[in-house]
Scaffold this motif. Sequence first.
Motif, PDB file in Angstrom:
ATOM      1  N   LYS A   9       0.829  -1.204   0.000  1.00  0.00           N
ATOM      2  CA  LYS A   9       0.000   0.000   0.000  1.00  0.00           C
ATOM      3  C   LYS A   9       0.861   1.250   0.000  1.00  0.00           C
ATOM      4  O   LYS A   9       1.751   1.421   0.841  1.00  0.00           O
ATOM      5  CB  LYS A   9      -0.898  -0.002   1.252  1.00  0.00           C
ATOM      6  N   ARG A  18       5.033   4.837   0.940  1.00  0.00           N
ATOM      7  CA  ARG A  18       4.759   3.399   0.922  1.00  0.00           C
ATOM      8  C   ARG A  18       4.655   2.920   2.357  1.00  0.00           C
ATOM      9  O   ARG A  18       5.624   2.975   3.109  1.00  0.00           O
ATOM     10  CB  ARG A  18       5.850   2.638   0.171  1.00  0.00           C
ATOM     11  N   ASP A  57      -2.293  -1.286  -3.470  1.00  0.00           N
ATOM     12  CA  ASP A  57      -1.624  -1.189  -4.776  1.00  0.00           C
ATOM     13  C   ASP A  57      -1.640  -2.563  -5.427  1.00  0.00           C
ATOM     14  O   ASP A  57      -1.873  -2.706  -6.610  1.00  0.00           O
ATOM     15  CB  ASP A  57      -0.136  -0.808  -4.662  1.00  0.00           C
TER      16      ASP A  57
END
Length: 227
Positions: A9, A18, A57
């Motif tokens: 993520k 991040r 992500d």
Amino acid sequence: MIAVANLTKTFAGPRPRRVFESITFSIERGEFVAIVGESGIGKSTLLNLVAGLERPDSGSITVDGVDLCSLSDDALTVMRRQRMGFVFQSFHVLPYLTVAQNVTLPLALLRHHGANAQSRTTEVLRAVGLEDREQSMPRELSGGELQRVAIARALVHRPAIVLADEPTGNLGPDNATQVIALLRECAKSNGATVLLATHSRTAAAAAGRVLALSTQNVTPVALAAEQ
Ligand SMILES: Nc1ncnc2c1ncn2[C@@H]1O[C@H](COP(=O)(O)OP(=O)(O)O)[C@@H](O)[C@H]1O
Ligand SMILES: [Mg+2]
């Protein structure tokens, strides 16, 4: 009940952040698991991902057999209402509703009204020791009592999963211990799986299993001997 695999993520922006990279863990049905880690490590982000409030992500999150990434935002909302309960640090009890009205809200969102909804509300309020406060307003309650209202609300619709984000962050030590014990007992009697995010070792000590979150790992923490 919860399976997280290779989850990454990042928050976008001028300075992308991040939060974690390729973390993997799973939680069995009925477990009470604490996620611990220093402030800013990503505990709330992880809970939000499991709740489907954030999207990763990459990687996958499976909750009760459903792959969250395969769901639309609307389907995620329905899943949250039906299968999840939430407890937050700042209680999120609505000030203009009575205690009973706050607790019954998840049932109302699922269009459960009438005598059954009322008796279930009474039942969970009894379980958290607030049976005589049904008609009280939140301002008349202490912090510990407000968090007990939030626990009753989180469990009223018998969710499969309860997500608790720093639920003792605004409580003194005695109330904190009592609230965590109550969360554990009530979740157990409802058959709910609990994921508790906390930086408090005391709160984590009540969990059946403790996982430490870091940027690239979720690792088991050995429980203290007296556990
Ligand atoms: N919506 C957001 N946009 C950008 N960064 C965020 C957002 N939410 C959280 N963060 C960042 O992600 C990191 C993890 O935050 P958080 O999950 O709240 O940590 P914790 O709950 O462990 O204290 C922090 O550095 C925080 O600043
Ligand atoms: Mg947090």
